[in-house]
Structure formats: C-alpha cells, structure tokens
Write a protein that holds these residues in place. Structure first.
Motif, PDB file in Angstrom:
ATOM      1  N   PRO A  37       0.793  -1.233   0.000  1.00  0.00           N
ATOM      2  CA  PRO A  37       0.000   0.000   0.000  1.00  0.00           C
ATOM      3  C   PRO A  37       0.826   1.284   0.000  1.00  0.00           C
ATOM      4  O   PRO A  37       0.306   2.340  -0.326  1.00  0.00           O
ATOM      5  N   THR A  38       2.105   1.217   0.345  1.00  0.00           N
ATOM      6  CA  THR A  38       2.948   2.415   0.300  1.00  0.00           C
ATOM      7  C   THR A  38       3.795   2.454  -0.968  1.00  0.00           C
ATOM      8  O   THR A  38       4.605   3.348  -1.140  1.00  0.00           O
ATOM      9  N   GLY A  39       3.588   1.488  -1.850  1.00  0.00           N
ATOM     10  CA  GLY A  39       4.340   1.410  -3.097  1.00  0.00           C
ATOM     11  C   GLY A  39       3.781   2.336  -4.159  1.00  0.00           C
ATOM     12  O   GLY A  39       2.964   3.217  -3.894  1.00  0.00           O
ATOM     13  N   PRO A  40       4.221   2.116  -5.395  1.00  0.00           N
ATOM     14  CA  PRO A  40       3.804   3.000  -6.493  1.00  0.00           C
ATOM     15  C   PRO A  40       2.306   2.939  -6.789  1.00  0.00           C
ATOM     16  O   PRO A  40       1.660   1.929  -6.533  1.00  0.00           O
ATOM     17  N   ILE A  41       1.804   4.038  -7.303  1.00  0.00           N
ATOM     18  CA  ILE A  41       0.398   4.165  -7.694  1.00  0.00           C
ATOM     19  C   ILE A  41       0.355   4.518  -9.178  1.00  0.00           C
ATOM     20  O   ILE A  41       1.060   5.425  -9.621  1.00  0.00           O
ATOM     21  N   LEU A  42      -0.452   3.794  -9.915  1.00  0.00           N
ATOM     22  CA  LEU A  42      -0.662   4.092 -11.328  1.00  0.00           C
ATOM     23  C   LEU A  42      -1.932   4.914 -11.469  1.00  0.00           C
ATOM     24  O   LEU A  42      -2.942   4.596 -10.843  1.00  0.00           O
ATOM     25  N   GLY A  43      -1.893   5.951 -12.285  1.00  0.00           N
ATOM     26  CA  GLY A  43      -3.065   6.784 -12.513  1.00  0.00           C
ATOM     27  C   GLY A  43      -3.489   6.735 -13.966  1.00  0.00           C
ATOM     28  O   GLY A  43      -2.645   6.744 -14.865  1.00  0.00           O
ATOM     29  N   PHE A  44      -4.792   6.654 -14.205  1.00  0.00           N
ATOM     30  CA  PHE A  44      -5.342   6.550 -15.554  1.00  0.00           C
ATOM     31  C   PHE A  44      -6.497   7.530 -15.723  1.00  0.00           C
ATOM     32  O   PHE A  44      -7.330   7.654 -14.836  1.00  0.00           O
ATOM     33  N   GLU A  45      -6.563   8.173 -16.879  1.00  0.00           N
ATOM     34  CA  GLU A  45      -7.745   8.949 -17.223  1.00  0.00           C
ATOM     35  C   GLU A  45      -8.907   7.966 -17.373  1.00  0.00           C
ATOM     36  O   GLU A  45      -8.705   6.793 -17.691  1.00  0.00           O
ATOM     37  N   TYR A  46     -10.130   8.425 -17.150  1.00  0.00           N
ATOM     38  CA  TYR A  46     -11.297   7.538 -17.192  1.00  0.00           C
ATOM     39  C   TYR A  46     -11.423   6.775 -18.505  1.00  0.00           C
ATOM     40  O   TYR A  46     -11.671   5.580 -18.516  1.00  0.00           O
ATOM     41  N   ASP A  47     -11.234   7.463 -19.647  1.00  0.00           N
ATOM     42  CA  ASP A  47     -11.414   6.781 -20.930  1.00  0.00           C
ATOM     43  C   ASP A  47     -10.351   5.712 -21.162  1.00  0.00           C
ATOM     44  O   ASP A  47     -10.628   4.653 -21.717  1.00  0.00           O
ATOM     45  N   VAL A  48      -9.130   5.963 -20.708  1.00  0.00           N
ATOM     46  CA  VAL A  48      -8.057   4.971 -20.835  1.00  0.00           C
ATOM     47  C   VAL A  48      -8.354   3.768 -19.955  1.00  0.00           C
ATOM     48  O   VAL A  48      -8.199   2.615 -20.377  1.00  0.00           O
ATOM     49  N   PHE A  49      -8.805   4.021 -18.725  1.00  0.00           N
ATOM     50  CA  PHE A  49      -9.128   2.923 -17.814  1.00  0.00           C
ATOM     51  C   PHE A  49     -10.312   2.109 -18.335  1.00  0.00           C
ATOM     52  O   PHE A  49     -10.294   0.881 -18.274  1.00  0.00           O
ATOM     53  N   ALA A  50     -11.324   2.784 -18.873  1.00  0.00           N
ATOM     54  CA  ALA A  50     -12.482   2.077 -19.428  1.00  0.00           C
ATOM     55  C   ALA A  50     -12.064   1.187 -20.593  1.00  0.00           C
ATOM     56  O   ALA A  50     -12.532   0.049 -20.713  1.00  0.00           O
ATOM     57  N   SER A  51     -11.169   1.672 -21.439  1.00  0.00           N
ATOM     58  CA  SER A  51     -10.662   0.877 -22.555  1.00  0.00           C
ATOM     59  C   SER A  51      -9.892  -0.342 -22.044  1.00  0.00           C
ATOM     60  O   SER A  51     -10.038  -1.453 -22.557  1.00  0.00           O
ATOM     61  N   PHE A  52      -9.068  -0.141 -21.010  1.00  0.00           N
ATOM     62  CA  PHE A  52      -8.332  -1.243 -20.392  1.00  0.00           C
ATOM     63  C   PHE A  52      -9.297  -2.297 -19.847  1.00  0.00           C
ATOM     64  O   PHE A  52      -9.123  -3.498 -20.078  1.00  0.00           O
ATOM     65  N   MET A  53     -10.340  -1.860 -19.153  1.00  0.00           N
ATOM     66  CA  MET A  53     -11.301  -2.806 -18.592  1.00  0.00           C
ATOM     67  C   MET A  53     -12.056  -3.555 -19.687  1.00  0.00           C
ATOM     68  O   MET A  53     -12.333  -4.750 -19.541  1.00  0.00           O
ATOM     69  N   ASP A  54     -12.355  -2.893 -20.786  1.00  0.00           N
ATOM     70  CA  ASP A  54     -12.986  -3.579 -21.926  1.00  0.00           C
ATOM     71  C   ASP A  54     -12.079  -4.693 -22.438  1.00  0.00           C
ATOM     72  O   ASP A  54     -12.548  -5.794 -22.743  1.00  0.00           O
ATOM     73  N   ASP A  55     -10.772  -4.421 -22.531  1.00  0.00           N
ATOM     74  CA  ASP A  55      -9.813  -5.435 -22.979  1.00  0.00           C
ATOM     75  C   ASP A  55      -9.709  -6.590 -21.987  1.00  0.00           C
ATOM     76  O   ASP A  55      -9.600  -7.750 -22.378  1.00  0.00           O
ATOM     77  N   VAL A  56      -9.749  -6.274 -20.694  1.00  0.00           N
ATOM     78  CA  VAL A  56      -9.718  -7.328 -19.667  1.00  0.00           C
ATOM     79  C   VAL A  56     -10.935  -8.235 -19.832  1.00  0.00           C
ATOM     80  O   VAL A  56     -10.814  -9.468 -19.862  1.00  0.00           O
ATOM     81  N   LYS A  57     -12.103  -7.630 -19.963  1.00  0.00           N
ATOM     82  CA  LYS A  57     -13.341  -8.399 -20.103  1.00  0.00           C
ATOM     83  C   LYS A  57     -13.367  -9.212 -21.387  1.00  0.00           C
ATOM     84  O   LYS A  57     -13.982 -10.278 -21.439  1.00  0.00           O
ATOM     85  N   ALA A  58     -12.682  -8.734 -22.428  1.00  0.00           N
ATOM     86  CA  ALA A  58     -12.635  -9.440 -23.705  1.00  0.00           C
ATOM     87  C   ALA A  58     -11.622 -10.593 -23.699  1.00  0.00           C
ATOM     88  O   ALA A  58     -11.548 -11.354 -24.644  1.00  0.00           O
ATOM     89  N   GLY A  59     -10.851 -10.706 -22.609  1.00  0.00           N
ATOM     90  CA  GLY A  59      -9.905 -11.809 -22.493  1.00  0.00           C
ATOM     91  C   GLY A  59      -8.520 -11.552 -23.036  1.00  0.00           C
ATOM     92  O   GLY A  59      -7.712 -12.473 -23.157  1.00  0.00           O
ATOM     93  N   TRP A  60      -8.205 -10.313 -23.367  1.00  0.00           N
ATOM     94  CA  TRP A  60      -6.899  -9.989 -23.928  1.00  0.00           C
ATOM     95  C   TRP A  60      -5.750 -10.354 -23.003  1.00  0.00           C
ATOM     96  O   TRP A  60      -4.627 -10.584 -23.463  1.00  0.00           O
ATOM     97  N   PHE A  61      -5.967 -10.400 -21.711  1.00  0.00           N
ATOM     98  CA  PHE A  61      -4.888 -10.629 -20.759  1.00  0.00           C
ATOM     99  C   PHE A  61      -4.973 -12.002 -20.093  1.00  0.00           C
ATOM    100  O   PHE A  61      -4.232 -12.284 -19.152  1.00  0.00           O
TER     101      PHE A  61
END
Length: 63
Positions: A37-61
């Motif tokens: 919890p004290t380590g690095p934090i990644l920040g994403f704009e909403y549209d970038v994060f939404a695109s990432f989640m779409d890819d996760v749901k599509a099985g890309w990873f």
C-alpha cells in the motif's frame, strides 16, 4: 464510475492477497498493489481505464 476516494478491492479478490485496489482521485482512476500500500500508484484517465477494462473483459490478458 463511482469509486470514491477510499481504496477499494474487488469483491472477486481472494484471500491470497493477489489483487489490486482502485480509487477515484481528482477525476482519474488510481491503482495500487494491495500487498504494497505504500508502493507505487498508477493513474489513468477515465477513458483509458475504461478501454483497459474492456480489454480485460474481452480476455486480452488471459493466460
């Protein structure tokens, strides 16, 4: 997206600690490793994060 400024862990996270936590911070989504919890934090704009989640749901990873 309604995360709030508190860190939230997925309801699908297991007890093994292998998960990430998310929060909404000043108009973007932030992500961190729940085991570090004290380590690095990644920040994403909403549209970038939404695109990432779409890819996760599509099985890309899937292994």
């Amino acid at each position: 997206m309604t995360l709030g400024q508190e860190w939230r862990k997925s309801t699908r996270s297991g007890d093994n600690g292998n998960c990430v936590e998310l929060r909404d911070m000043e108009g973007r989504v932030e992500m961190r490793d729940s085991k570090d919890p004290t380590g690095p934090i990644l920040g994403f704009e909403y549209d970038v994060f939404a695109s990432f989640m779409d890819d996760v749901k599509a099985g890309w990873f899937d292994r």
